[in-house]
Design a protein around this motif. Structure first.
Motif, mmCIF file in Angstrom:
data_model
loop_
_atom_site.group_PDB
_atom_site.id
_atom_site.type_symbol
_atom_site.label_atom_id
_atom_site.label_comp_id
_atom_site.label_asym_id
_atom_site.label_seq_id
_atom_site.Cartn_x
_atom_site.Cartn_y
_atom_site.Cartn_z
ATOM 1 N N LEU A 85 16.299 1.160 38.300
ATOM 2 C CA LEU A 85 15.649 2.199 37.500
ATOM 3 C C LEU A 85 16.251 3.567 37.794
ATOM 4 C CD1 LEU A 85 11.954 0.964 37.718
ATOM 5 C CD2 LEU A 85 13.474 0.840 35.733
ATOM 6 N N ARG A 86 16.560 3.824 39.053
ATOM 7 C CA ARG A 86 17.216 5.096 39.404
ATOM 8 C C ARG A 86 18.569 5.209 38.715
ATOM 9 N NH1 ARG A 86 16.351 5.588 45.939
ATOM 10 N NH2 ARG A 86 14.195 6.335 45.892
ATOM 11 N N SER A 87 19.344 4.123 38.747
ATOM 12 C CA SER A 87 20.673 4.182 38.134
ATOM 13 C C SER A 87 20.581 4.295 36.617
ATOM 14 C CB SER A 87 21.518 2.980 38.541
ATOM 15 O OG SER A 87 21.031 1.796 37.968
ATOM 16 N N ALA A 88 19.450 3.885 36.047
ATOM 17 C CA ALA A 88 19.240 4.021 34.600
ATOM 18 C C ALA A 88 18.749 5.414 34.231
ATOM 19 C CB ALA A 88 18.241 2.971 34.122
ATOM 20 N N GLY A 89 18.586 6.285 35.257
ATOM 21 C CA GLY A 89 18.223 7.672 34.985
ATOM 22 C C GLY A 89 16.739 7.979 35.101
ATOM 23 N N TRP A 90 15.941 7.023 35.577
ATOM 24 C CA TRP A 90 14.512 7.278 35.734
ATOM 25 C C TRP A 90 14.283 8.221 36.909
ATOM 26 C CZ3 TRP A 90 10.279 3.381 34.379
ATOM 27 C CH2 TRP A 90 10.612 2.666 33.234
ATOM 28 N N ASP A 91 13.324 9.163 36.756
ATOM 29 C CA ASP A 91 12.969 10.033 37.878
ATOM 30 C C ASP A 91 11.924 9.326 38.748
ATOM 31 O OD1 ASP A 91 10.303 10.558 36.854
ATOM 32 O OD2 ASP A 91 11.203 12.016 35.502
ATOM 33 N N GLU A 92 11.688 9.867 39.928
ATOM 34 C CA GLU A 92 10.812 9.208 40.907
ATOM 35 C C GLU A 92 9.388 9.040 40.383
ATOM 36 O OE1 GLU A 92 11.939 7.759 43.756
ATOM 37 O OE2 GLU A 92 13.885 8.394 43.018
#
Length: 48
Positions: A16-23
């Motif tokens: 999810l992080r690599s897909a651009g999702w924020d924390e």
């Protein structure tokens, strides 16, 4: 019932992080999966 182990959970978060999702979005998504509470359900983001 199948449960997710820590390695699978970590890979999901990293994906999810690599897909651009924020924390906050990641945390809300995990809360939605665990609780089913609609307030945490992901919402479609407007096109830029």
């Amino acid at each position: 019932m199948n449960t997710m182990n820590m390695s699978e959970a970590a890979r999901m978060i990293l994906g999810l992080r690599s897909a651009g999702w924020d924390e906050k979005s990641i945390n809300d998504f995990i809360l939605y999966i665990e609780t089913g509470d609609e307030q945490y359900k992901p919402k479609e983001k407007p096109a830029e």
